[in-house]
Design an enzyme around this catalytic site. Structure first.
Site, short mmCIF file in Angstrom:
data_model
loop_
_atom_site.label_atom_id
_atom_site.label_comp_id
_atom_site.label_asym_id
_atom_site.label_seq_id
_atom_site.Cartn_x
_atom_site.Cartn_y
_atom_site.Cartn_z
N CYS A 86 0.84 -1.20 0.00
CA CYS A 86 0.00 0.00 0.00
C CYS A 86 0.88 1.26 0.00
CB CYS A 86 -0.98 -0.04 1.17
SG CYS A 86 -2.34 1.14 1.03
N HIS A 195 -3.46 -5.70 1.13
CA HIS A 195 -2.76 -5.92 2.40
C HIS A 195 -2.69 -7.40 2.79
CE1 HIS A 195 -2.35 -1.72 3.94
NE2 HIS A 195 -3.31 -1.50 3.06
N GLU A 197 -0.74 -8.71 4.92
CA GLU A 197 -0.45 -8.84 6.35
C GLU A 197 -1.73 -8.90 7.19
OE1 GLU A 197 -0.80 -4.36 5.95
OE2 GLU A 197 -0.42 -6.11 4.70
#
Length: 236
Positions: A86, A195, A197
């Protein structure tokens, strides 16, 4: 144990999530501060999402000039794996480690959703644990996620297999060619807008969709393979 640096700039939001993903993948996360002029012996680096320096000037533009980025640029040139997520993707583009630019979403709004991606290239340090064409579902949240490059650059990225992730169910921000992530020519530097994560722990990430549209059994952990990939690259 493999050590993976996670960079924090003023305004970074997802550094703890990235560190947790690194730990879940089996590596030791190492905190790196934007003023660091030393990478403290890490084997790879993750530049997480957020709003570095408040997104002043342009998203990622100020962060790209931070002392730690000088060290990352040098290390990346020597082959160190670097992942930008991002805002991290924006920073890598501003630092000229990746081509193109991320501009305002074409609908002019911040967008948040669970996003299906297709893995287009498994030859990079961050995708080697995937199968070609594999689908994964991870959260996406951005206001400036619209990847653009010149027609010649886009043709080169496509021709050289440097488009790494592509949006599948919808194009959430107007990115050229539905591009969600790209790599440098060596494949050690990868940036993506969604994302991974946030999709590393069972029960906390989105339920993915398989090739036939069925719900995946792994319950929100599809992003973990990105972090496992770099460990396989470093060990292998």
């Amino acid at each position: 144990m493999t050590r993976v640096g996670v960079v924090t700039f003023p305004g970074t939001l997802d550094d703890r999530d990235a560190a947790r993903a690194v730990r879940l993948a089996g590596a030791e996360p190492v905190a790196l501060w934007h003023k660091d002029a030393d990478l403290h012996g890490v084997d790879a680096v993750v530049i997480p999402g957020g709003f570095s320096y408040g997104d002043y000037l342009r998203c990622g533009a100020i962060a790209a000039t931070a002392p730690v980025m000088g060290e990352i640029i040098t290390a990346a040139g020597k082959g160190m794996p670097v992942l930008g997520i991002c805002n991290g993707f924006q920073i890598l583009c501003e630092a000229h480690l990746l081509p193109g630019a991320l501009i305002r979403n074409d609908h002019q709004k911040f967008f948040c959703r669970d996003q299906i991606l297709r893995v287009e290239n498994t030859a990079t340090a961050w995708t080697r644990s995937f199968e070609p064409g594999e689908l994964l579902t991870v959260p996406l949240k951005n206001g400036e996620g619209n990847f653009q490059a010149s027609p010649a650059e886009l043709e080169r990225l496509e021709g050289e297999g440097r488009v790494i992730f592509r949006y599948i169910d919808v194009n959430p921000n107007g990115s050229a060619n539905d591009i969600a992530g790209v790599a440098n020519d060596a494949g050690n530097v990868v940036g993506l807008m969604p994302h991974p994560e946030h999709a590393t722990e069972a029960g906390f990430g989105p339920l993915g969709k398989g090739a036939e549209g069925e719900c995946a059994a792994h319950g929100g952990t599809e992003g973990l393979k990105i972090f496992q990939s770099v460990l396989a690259s470093l060990v292998g």
